[in-house]
Design a protein around this motif. Structure first.
Motif, short mmCIF file in Angstrom:
data_model
loop_
_atom_site.label_atom_id
_atom_site.label_comp_id
_atom_site.label_asym_id
_atom_site.label_seq_id
_atom_site.Cartn_x
_atom_site.Cartn_y
_atom_site.Cartn_z
N ASN A 155 7.55 -1.31 18.89
CA ASN A 155 7.78 -0.34 19.96
C ASN A 155 6.73 -0.42 21.06
N VAL A 156 5.46 -0.49 20.66
CA VAL A 156 4.39 -0.50 21.66
C VAL A 156 4.35 -1.82 22.44
N ILE A 157 4.46 -2.94 21.73
CA ILE A 157 4.40 -4.24 22.41
C ILE A 157 5.58 -4.42 23.36
N LYS A 158 6.77 -4.04 22.90
CA LYS A 158 7.97 -4.18 23.75
C LYS A 158 7.87 -3.27 24.99
N ALA A 159 7.44 -2.03 24.78
CA ALA A 159 7.32 -1.09 25.90
C ALA A 159 6.23 -1.53 26.87
N ALA A 160 5.15 -2.10 26.33
CA ALA A 160 4.06 -2.61 27.19
C ALA A 160 4.59 -3.72 28.09
N TYR A 161 5.40 -4.61 27.52
CA TYR A 161 5.97 -5.70 28.31
C TYR A 161 6.94 -5.18 29.37
N ASN A 204 7.09 -2.39 30.80
CA ASN A 204 6.46 -1.55 31.83
C ASN A 204 5.26 -2.24 32.48
N LYS A 205 5.22 -3.57 32.32
CA LYS A 205 4.25 -4.41 33.04
C LYS A 205 2.80 -4.01 32.82
N VAL A 206 2.47 -3.69 31.55
CA VAL A 206 1.06 -3.47 31.19
C VAL A 206 0.30 -4.77 31.42
N GLU A 227 9.68 6.22 26.79
CA GLU A 227 9.52 7.31 27.75
C GLU A 227 8.06 7.47 28.14
N PHE A 228 7.17 7.39 27.14
CA PHE A 228 5.73 7.52 27.38
C PHE A 228 5.23 6.43 28.34
N PHE A 229 5.56 5.18 28.06
CA PHE A 229 5.09 4.08 28.90
C PHE A 229 5.70 4.15 30.30
N LYS A 230 6.93 4.57 30.37
CA LYS A 230 7.60 4.67 31.67
C LYS A 230 6.92 5.71 32.57
N ASN A 231 6.45 6.79 31.96
CA ASN A 231 5.89 7.91 32.73
C ASN A 231 4.39 7.80 32.99
N GLU A 232 3.67 7.03 32.17
CA GLU A 232 2.20 7.10 32.22
C GLU A 232 1.52 5.99 33.02
N ASN A 233 2.26 4.98 33.47
CA ASN A 233 1.66 3.89 34.28
C ASN A 233 0.40 3.30 33.63
N ILE A 234 0.54 2.87 32.38
CA ILE A 234 -0.59 2.32 31.62
C ILE A 234 -0.94 0.92 32.12
N ASP A 235 -2.24 0.66 32.28
CA ASP A 235 -2.71 -0.67 32.69
C ASP A 235 -3.13 -1.53 31.49
N TYR A 236 -3.81 -0.90 30.52
CA TYR A 236 -4.33 -1.63 29.36
C TYR A 236 -4.03 -0.85 28.09
#
Length: 313
Positions: A91-97, A99-101, A51-60
């Motif tokens: 969790n972080v690595i999968k969500a980063a992938y 959400n196209k970090v 949910e965090f990665f989906k909402n925050e548009n993280i680049d790095y």
């Protein structure tokens, strides 16, 4: 390369390394740093992380969050150490992938290397022997995180990199004598001996073991440098490539603190590994080298300790 306006998530921003990365980024003019405390975002909860990665548009992402502890904690709670760290990483690595970090950096530990490694330790020595039993669970989790980044790069063409630091010290270190590392423990011991006019300070062991120390601000600088300048599937040792005996370290801290008493080494106490030095030639070849001299780093760390001793860990 990160732009000044890029949304940069520093996971573990309150820890020793995470807080240094935040300071380093801010000093370089990055003004869009995303931070969450554990109470705001539990990284072991996959649904919340997604949910965090989906909402925050993280680049790095700088993944500096981890469950850490000393020998006693690692030996007593190995299941917790491997489970919590694996959950955070997965969790972080999968969500980063998903959400196209653009890029992710995973921070590991030099404990990933075999117990009886040739010295200095090259990155190539990973998985070449048995791990140190006392922190095996933590080391296995960190090896898994490193390999996960490499496998994602191989399978999905991502841009994930990993760094393995040597012994770190500096601002926001843990000075609790029950579970701190050797550097902050000695700073506190010598300071308290000075304040209380004690005749001597006792240091565990013979003083002969050799150790390498890197100031955490240098660690942060290396992380930011690699994030901006390296693309590939290698991982990096981060250190100075220089070592000092525990005896010489104790004498140097004595000098920096201004303690005038005697230093006694208790040889009946364990020395631990006699030598642990990282080979940092891969990092040097990538264009980065440490800047903060050990004595200079000790002075600034002691100054910070004095300024913060009223609310220090």
């Amino acid at each position: 390369m990160m732009e000044k306006k890029s949304r940069i998530y520093v996971a573990g921003h309150r820890g020793l390394v995470g807080s240094a990365i935040v300071r380093g980024l801010e000093n370089m003019g990055y003004n869009n740093i995303v931070k969450r405390t554990h109470s705001e975002l539990d990284l072991t909860n996959q649904e919340k992380v997604n949910e965090f990665f989906k909402n925050e548009n993280i680049d790095y992402v700088f993944l500096a969050a981890a469950k850490v502890g000393g020998i006693l904690a690692n030996s007593t709670y190995p299941a917790d150490f491997i489970m919590e760290n694996l959950l955070i990483q997965c969790n972080v690595i999968k969500a980063a992938y998903e959400n196209k970090v653009e890029k992710l950096m995973f921070l590991g530990s030099s404990c990933i290397y075999p117990r009886e490694c040739p010295q200095p330790i090259k990155e190539d020595y990973l998985l070449s022997g048995y791990l140190e039993k006392t922190n095996e669970a933590y080391a296995l989790a960190k090896i898994a995180g490193l390999k996960m980044c490499q496998y994602y790069n191989t399978q999905y063409g991502t841009n994930y990199i990993s760094v393995m630091p040597t012994n770190l010290y500096g601002t926001n270190d843990n000075f609790d004598l029950k579970n701190s590392h050797v550097m902050p423990a000695l700073i506190k011991k010598f300071h308290e001996a000075k304040v209380n006019n004690l005749a001597s300070v006792e240091v565990w062991g013979s003083g002969k073991p050799l150790r390498e120390f890197l100031h955490v601000d240098d660690m942060a600088d290396a992380c930011i440098y690699l994030m901006n300048n390296y693309e590939g599937n290698d991982f990096f040792n981060v250190g100075t490539g220089k070592e000092i005996s525990i005896m010489d370290l104790a004498l140097l801290i004595k000098e920096v603190v201004g303690y005038n008493g005697e230093v006694k080494f208790d040889s009946s106490k364990p020395d631990g590994t006699m030598r642990k030095l990282l080979d940092v030639s891969r990092l040097k070849n990538a264009g980065w080298a440490y800047k903060i001299d050990l004595k200079e780093g000790l002075k600034s760390t002691y100054k910070w300790y004095l300024e913060n001793s009223h609310n220090i860990r």
